[in-house]
Structures are given as C-alpha cells and as structure tokens.
Design a protein around this motif. Structure first.
Motif, PDB file in Angstrom:
ATOM      1  N   THR A   2       0.862  -1.282  -0.155  1.00 47.14           N
ATOM      2  CA  THR A   2      -0.014   0.040  -0.161  1.00 47.14           C
ATOM      3  C   THR A   2       0.826   1.270  -0.205  1.00 47.14           C
ATOM      4  OG1 THR A   2      -0.123  -0.183   2.353  1.00 47.14           O
ATOM      5  CG2 THR A   2      -1.872  -0.870   1.192  1.00 47.14           C
ATOM      6  N   GLY A   3       2.127   1.197   0.375  1.00 44.79           N
ATOM      7  CA  GLY A   3       2.969   2.456   0.367  1.00 44.79           C
ATOM      8  C   GLY A   3       2.519   3.310   1.652  1.00 44.79           C
ATOM      9  N   THR A   4       1.531   3.109   2.252  1.00 47.32           N
ATOM     10  CA  THR A   4       1.607   4.030   3.165  1.00 47.32           C
ATOM     11  C   THR A   4       0.474   3.144   4.372  1.00 47.32           C
ATOM     12  OG1 THR A   4      -0.029   5.821   4.147  1.00 47.32           O
ATOM     13  CG2 THR A   4      -0.824   4.748   2.200  1.00 47.32           C
ATOM     14  N   GLU A   5       0.871   3.275   5.450  1.00 44.02           N
ATOM     15  CA  GLU A   5       0.020   2.798   6.816  1.00 44.02           C
ATOM     16  C   GLU A   5      -1.540   3.035   6.751  1.00 44.02           C
ATOM     17  OE1 GLU A   5       0.568   2.209  11.521  1.00 44.02           O
ATOM     18  OE2 GLU A   5       1.526   4.072  10.573  1.00 44.02           O
ATOM     19  N   LEU A   6      -1.814   4.302   6.379  1.00 41.94           N
ATOM     20  CA  LEU A   6      -3.163   4.581   6.316  1.00 41.94           C
ATOM     21  C   LEU A   6      -3.945   3.678   5.516  1.00 41.94           C
ATOM     22  CD1 LEU A   6      -5.704   6.348   6.958  1.00 41.94           C
ATOM     23  CD2 LEU A   6      -4.974   8.180   4.989  1.00 41.94           C
ATOM     24  N   LEU A   7      -3.708   3.364   4.605  1.00 38.20           N
ATOM     25  CA  LEU A   7      -4.435   2.478   3.260  1.00 38.20           C
ATOM     26  C   LEU A   7      -4.315   0.893   3.878  1.00 38.20           C
ATOM     27  CD1 LEU A   7      -6.182   2.561   1.075  1.00 38.20           C
ATOM     28  CD2 LEU A   7      -4.189   2.195  -0.404  1.00 38.20           C
ATOM     29  N   ALA A   8      -3.142   0.618   4.476  1.00 46.08           N
ATOM     30  CA  ALA A   8      -2.983  -0.603   5.087  1.00 46.08           C
ATOM     31  C   ALA A   8      -4.108  -0.974   6.013  1.00 46.08           C
ATOM     32  CB  ALA A   8      -1.677  -0.885   5.673  1.00 46.08           C
ATOM     33  N   LEU A   9      -4.302   0.045   7.009  1.00 46.70           N
ATOM     34  CA  LEU A   9      -5.080  -0.127   8.084  1.00 46.70           C
ATOM     35  C   LEU A   9      -6.789  -0.007   7.625  1.00 46.70           C
ATOM     36  CD1 LEU A   9      -3.549   2.706  10.519  1.00 46.70           C
ATOM     37  CD2 LEU A   9      -3.943   0.360  11.137  1.00 46.70           C
ATOM     38  N   ILE A  10      -6.895   0.623   6.648  1.00 42.90           N
ATOM     39  CA  ILE A  10      -8.200   0.581   6.139  1.00 42.90           C
ATOM     40  C   ILE A  10      -8.690  -0.671   5.368  1.00 42.90           C
ATOM     41  CG2 ILE A  10      -9.872   1.970   4.328  1.00 42.90           C
ATOM     42  CD1 ILE A  10      -8.458   4.557   5.090  1.00 42.90           C
ATOM     43  N   LYS A  11      -7.699  -1.093   4.494  1.00 40.77           N
ATOM     44  CA  LYS A  11      -8.058  -2.250   3.903  1.00 40.77           C
ATOM     45  C   LYS A  11      -8.014  -3.634   4.916  1.00 40.77           C
ATOM     46  CE  LYS A  11      -6.609  -2.877  -0.090  1.00 40.77           C
ATOM     47  NZ  LYS A  11      -7.593  -2.791  -0.869  1.00 40.77           N
ATOM     48  N   GLU A  12      -7.286  -3.588   5.822  1.00 41.59           N
ATOM     49  CA  GLU A  12      -7.148  -4.575   6.742  1.00 41.59           C
ATOM     50  C   GLU A  12      -8.797  -4.772   7.567  1.00 41.59           C
ATOM     51  OE1 GLU A  12      -4.927  -6.102  10.766  1.00 41.59           O
ATOM     52  OE2 GLU A  12      -5.449  -4.119  10.288  1.00 41.59           O
ATOM     53  N   ASN A  13      -9.068  -3.651   7.950  1.00 38.61           N
ATOM     54  CA  ASN A  13     -10.346  -3.486   8.583  1.00 38.61           C
ATOM     55  C   ASN A  13     -11.546  -3.875   7.601  1.00 38.61           C
ATOM     56  OD1 ASN A  13     -12.955  -1.553   9.351  1.00 38.61           O
ATOM     57  ND2 ASN A  13     -11.669  -2.089  10.887  1.00 38.61           N
ATOM     58  N   GLU A  14     -11.550  -3.403   6.357  1.00 36.23           N
ATOM     59  CA  GLU A  14     -12.603  -3.464   5.585  1.00 36.23           C
ATOM     60  C   GLU A  14     -12.591  -5.045   5.297  1.00 36.23           C
ATOM     61  OE1 GLU A  14     -11.621  -1.402   2.143  1.00 36.23           O
ATOM     62  OE2 GLU A  14     -12.855   0.628   2.928  1.00 36.23           O
ATOM     63  N   ALA A  15     -11.289  -5.584   4.906  1.00 36.73           N
ATOM     64  CA  ALA A  15     -11.310  -7.119   4.661  1.00 36.73           C
ATOM     65  C   ALA A  15     -11.776  -7.913   5.641  1.00 36.73           C
ATOM     66  CB  ALA A  15      -9.926  -7.412   4.199  1.00 36.73           C
ATOM     67  N   ILE A  16     -11.585  -7.674   6.922  1.00 34.89           N
ATOM     68  CA  ILE A  16     -11.806  -8.646   8.113  1.00 34.89           C
ATOM     69  C   ILE A  16     -13.294  -8.548   8.065  1.00 34.89           C
ATOM     70  CG2 ILE A  16     -11.781  -8.956  10.555  1.00 34.89           C
ATOM     71  CD1 ILE A  16      -8.901  -8.114  10.370  1.00 34.89           C
ATOM     72  N   LYS A  17     -14.045  -7.203   8.169  1.00 34.54           N
ATOM     73  CA  LYS A  17     -15.313  -7.203   8.258  1.00 34.54           C
ATOM     74  C   LYS A  17     -16.342  -7.868   7.013  1.00 34.54           C
ATOM     75  CE  LYS A  17     -15.829  -3.477  11.698  1.00 34.54           C
ATOM     76  NZ  LYS A  17     -14.863  -3.755  12.433  1.00 34.54           N
ATOM     77  N   LYS A  18     -15.746  -7.886   6.002  1.00 36.96           N
ATOM     78  CA  LYS A  18     -16.399  -8.468   4.847  1.00 36.96           C
ATOM     79  C   LYS A  18     -16.170  -9.885   4.603  1.00 36.96           C
ATOM     80  CE  LYS A  18     -16.705  -7.648   0.001  1.00 36.96           C
ATOM     81  NZ  LYS A  18     -18.039  -7.229  -0.272  1.00 36.96           N
ATOM     82  N   LEU A  19     -14.835 -10.252   4.902  1.00 36.59           N
ATOM     83  CA  LEU A  19     -14.697 -11.720   4.531  1.00 36.59           C
ATOM     84  C   LEU A  19     -14.742 -12.528   5.711  1.00 36.59           C
ATOM     85  CD1 LEU A  19     -11.276 -10.921   2.424  1.00 36.59           C
ATOM     86  CD2 LEU A  19     -13.684 -11.440   1.391  1.00 36.59           C
ATOM     87  N   LYS A  20     -14.655 -11.962   7.135  1.00 39.61           N
ATOM     88  CA  LYS A  20     -14.981 -12.592   8.150  1.00 39.61           C
ATOM     89  C   LYS A  20     -13.897 -13.925   8.135  1.00 39.61           C
ATOM     90  CE  LYS A  20     -19.457 -11.198   9.025  1.00 39.61           C
ATOM     91  NZ  LYS A  20     -19.519 -10.238   7.963  1.00 39.61           N
ATOM     92  N   PRO A  21     -12.574 -13.639   7.834  1.00 39.14           N
ATOM     93  CA  PRO A  21     -11.808 -15.133   8.070  1.00 39.14           C
ATOM     94  C   PRO A  21     -11.703 -15.874   9.459  1.00 39.14           C
ATOM     95  CG  PRO A  21     -10.661 -12.980   7.295  1.00 39.14           C
ATOM     96  CD  PRO A  21     -11.865 -12.583   7.928  1.00 39.14           C
ATOM     97  N   LYS A  22     -11.559 -17.015   9.376  1.00 42.79           N
ATOM     98  CA  LYS A  22     -11.919 -17.803  10.356  1.00 42.79           C
ATOM     99  C   LYS A  22     -10.796 -17.567  11.784  1.00 42.79           C
ATOM    100  CE  LYS A  22     -10.687 -22.348  10.092  1.00 42.79           C
ATOM    101  NZ  LYS A  22     -10.617 -23.838   9.718  1.00 42.79           N
ATOM    102  N   TYR A  23      -9.742 -17.064  11.287  1.00 52.37           N
ATOM    103  CA  TYR A  23      -8.591 -17.007  12.433  1.00 52.37           C
ATOM    104  C   TYR A  23      -8.510 -15.594  12.890  1.00 52.37           C
ATOM    105  CZ  TYR A  23      -7.182 -21.830  11.655  1.00 52.37           C
ATOM    106  OH  TYR A  23      -7.266 -23.199  11.516  1.00 52.37           O
TER     107      TYR A  23
END
Length: 453
Positions: free
Chosen positions: A248-269
C-alpha cells in the motif's frame, strides 16, 4: 503467479492462424518478475489487413524463430501460472493450436481481463483494450503490437486486482499451485514476501481466505506467524497454502484495507476488528448560553463525534492539547475511568478566554477552526500519501464528508481530474471504523498532503 499474454497472428481462417509475435509478462500479483517477447515466423503468409493493423510483415519474420523454437520458453514462463489476456479465449486457443501442431497438449487455467473489467468496472462505453485503458488513464504504446498491448493489460490487471474485494482472482490462482511439505511450504512463503508496508491474506488449498493482517514489514510479520508456537498459529501454518499481498505504500491505506477485509470476508482465524476499533469520542454540544462545549463520551453514545479514540488516555491527551492550542474553556465533562459515570475535571486555567468572558460568536469561531482541522464533515478533499513505488502516489478521495475509496496514480492529472480519478477508484463503503482510522491518521501525520476540491 500470473502470465499476462498478448499474441499477434497472421489472421485467416479459424484454427488456421499462426503466431507472428508473442509477449508474456510473469506477474506475482504485485510486479513483473520475468518476461518473454519475441517475433515468430508463422511459416504462412500474413493477411494484408493484419499487416496494416500491426505493422508486422512477412519480410520482418523471415529470420524470426519458428514456434517450435520458442515453445519450451513459453511452457517454462507460464508453468504454475494462471494465463491472463484481454479476450483470453482467443490467446489461449491460439497457444493450444500451436502446441497441438507439435503434438503437445498445452493446459493452463485462464482469466479474461475483458470479462473481469465488465464485472469490476461496470457501465463503461467500451471494453476494447485501447478504449478501456484510455478511459482509465492507463498509458499504452505500440498499440496492436504484443509487447505494448501486454504491458497495458498488466496495468489494467493490477487495477482489477485492487478492485477485487472478494479476492476471486487470487482464489483461482491458489487452486493451481503445487502442494509442498509443511517446512518447504513455509520457507517458500516467507521468501516470497516483501519487506514493505501492506496487507496480507492467508489462503487455504481451496483459495479461501483464513486470515488477514497488515504490517509495516510484511516479511517480518509473516516470519513471526510461522515461528509462533501457539495452538492457533500452528493450525494456521498447516492450513495456509498461499499468501497474497497488497503493498500500500502507506500505513493509512493498510489500516483501512485490513479493517474492510476482516469485516467483509470474516476469516476464520481473525478475532480482532470484527467490532468497532474505538471506544471514546469527543462530542461538541451547545449549552443554554449558546457556547459550544466539548466532552469525552463513549463512542456508541455519540452520533457525530469530532473525532474518536481507542483509549480514554488518548482522548484526554487530545482534549488537553487542543484546549491549550485554541484557548478554550477549562472545564469539560468526561467519563470516570472505571465507573463510567460522568464527572468534571479542569484542563487549565481560563486566562480570560472562557465561556462568559467573551461573546459566543467569538468563542465558537475557535471551535469551528478545531472542527475544520480534525473532522472532514461536509468537506471535499484528496489525501495524497506515498505510493507503492517511488514514482507513484496513493490517493484517498473524500467527497461531501464521505470517504469514497482509493487509487494509485503516477501522473498529477490523474488525481486533478476528479472524473478520471473516480473511474480508477477502488470504491469502499464508509463506516465508523474508516472514519476513525482516517481522522486518527490525520491527527498523527502533521505534514500529510491534503488537497481540497
């Protein structure tokens, strides 16, 4: 791995064509890692209209290698890869046809960037490669030559990977991977990781995402996962088959994408981030005398907070600083750290800048300055930060106070033209968490470039 392909042919009757030029760019989902480009002698004449279209004529190909001379290299560079092309049915058919003539069965999984574009970037007037990349601001050179069209397809495919929120593209690639022993697998996965900031997705053998994380150094973080001896870590080590990443080049985008992915995809771990990631908020209220006052409150009790915090300590520290910086009133209502009951505490002495010692308009003007700086409500702004490469910028677009999404650009006109930027944008659904992440980042990064429009 992906093998992004473009092929030029002689034209002619169906299944009688021959390859005149081929370009293959091997891509790991982040960047090109290998390439093969060559003219090919088709051993048959080229149709006149094809010569006019591509500029490739019979004389140019007289000394070029024949297909059987490049066949081994094509097999090697596309091995364990998903074949990607714009109108993949055509390119894959031509490759299979050429190998069939050699008595060899060529089999690969394929993805069509044309069909993916229709799905992930809907409602465009045309999906032909030239018109599509032009509408998205992707440069293309040597049109109708294999290397030029393949490079444009690479840039298009990288954009499609960004927009694929459900990771369907990566899932297909994972299913084609060979199976390795546990130790060999984990070593391979660590070696494939870059030491850069971004988001990583752990996939099982079916391609499903079982864990999402973010880090300022992805390789270091993956190594920690694989040397961890906890019960959860050992189960993840056994199940993981592939790790896909998004730098992502930037921590801001990494934080946003991580949060979005976990809430959307709901990974088991994943356990964290499934609920709100903040607990406290600064609320602005107007009292009976017309003065705006601030208080710390539980975030779920505030509809439109000035800004939000993970801990009470962070909220109090912020409140102490801004009351000093903006000469605001000394007494505020807060929450008791343990009981949760409301109480008053003194930040500083008023020094003549307090409620009742100046007009409400004068006092409230400083509150308005504070709101404009720390809350992007009703604002139109572009947050410009580092990109994934030195010549690139990451862009977050906020319109009418709502975060719309992000894009990566290399040229200034690509984000100065809002209409063009919106076509390249990977859209996101704003929620309380994304607003908290953006506001927190804006508070911490004093020199961040923010442009209004």
């Amino acid at each position: 791995m992906y093998a992004i392909v473009d092929i030029e042919t002689t034209g002619g009757k169906y299944n009688e064509e021959g390859v005149t030029e081929i370009a293959i760019y091997k891509h790991d989902g982040e960047q090109i890692v290998d390439q093969f480009i060559s003219l090919v002698n088709p051993e048959r004449p080229i149709q006149a209209f094809v010569v006019g279209l591509t500029g490739i004529n019979n004389e140019m190909l007289r000394q070029a290698p024949k297909f059987y001379e490049v066949a081994k290299r094509i097999i090697e560079i596309t091995e364990d890869c998903v074949l990607v092309a714009h109108n993949a049915k055509f390119d894959y058919r031509i490759l299979r046809l050429e190998y069939k003539r050699l008595g060899y069965s060529y089999e690969r999984n394929t993805l069509c960037s044309l069909e993916l574009s229709k799905k992930l970037i809907p409602d465009l007037p045309s999906y032909s490669l030239g018109k599509l990349v032009k509408s998205l601001g992707i440069p293309i050179t040597n049109r109708h030559r294999a290397s030029g069209d393949a490079l444009a397809t690479v840039k298009l495919f990288e954009l499609l990977l960004q927009k694929d929120a459900n990771k369907e593209i990566v899932k297909k690639a994972v299913r084609s991977l060979p199976k390795n022993s546990l130790d060999k697998k984990l070593i391979r996965l660590i070696e494939e990781m870059p030491a850069t900031v971004g988001v990583y997705y752990m996939h099982n053998t079916a391609g499903d995402i079982i864990y999402v994380g973010k880090s300022k150094n992805i390789r270091k973080r993956i190594n920690q996962h694989f040397t961890n001896t906890s019960h959860k870590a050992k189960k993840m080590q056994i199940e993981v088959q592939r790790i896909s990443i998004e730098t992502t080049g930037t921590e801001l985008l990494a934080l946003i994408k991580e949060n979005e992915a976990i809430k959307k995809l709901k990974p088991k771990y994943n356990r964290a981030l499934k609920k709100d990631i903040f607990n406290y908020a600064i609320e602005i209220r107007e009292n009976e005398m017309g003065y705006k006052t601030m208080r710390i409150a539980e975030s779920n009790l505030v509809d439109q907070p000035l800004t939000t915090f993970t801990s009470l300590r962070q909220a109090k520290s912020f409140l102490e600083r801004v009351t000093e910086d903006y000469s605001l009133c000394a007494k505020f209502t807060g929450l008791h750290k343990t009981s949760g009951n409301c109480f008053n505490y003194t930040i500083k002495k008023c020094n003549g800048a307090c409620i009742g010692e100046e007009t409400p308009d004068s006092y409230n003007s400083r509150i308005a300055e504070l709101e404009e700086k720390y809350n992007y409500k009703n604002q139109n702004m572009i947050i410009v930060d580092r990109g994934r490469k030195p010549d690139e910028k990451s862009i977050l677009l906020i319109e009418d106070g709502t975060y719309l999404g992000y894009a990566f650009v290399t040229l200034n006109h690509q984000f100065e033209d809002i209409k063009l930027l919106k076509k390249r944008l990977t859209y996101a659904q704003e929620n309380r968490d994304t607003r908290h992440i953006i506001q927190s980042y804006l508070r911490r990064k004093k020199n961040l470039s923010v442009k209004s429009f």
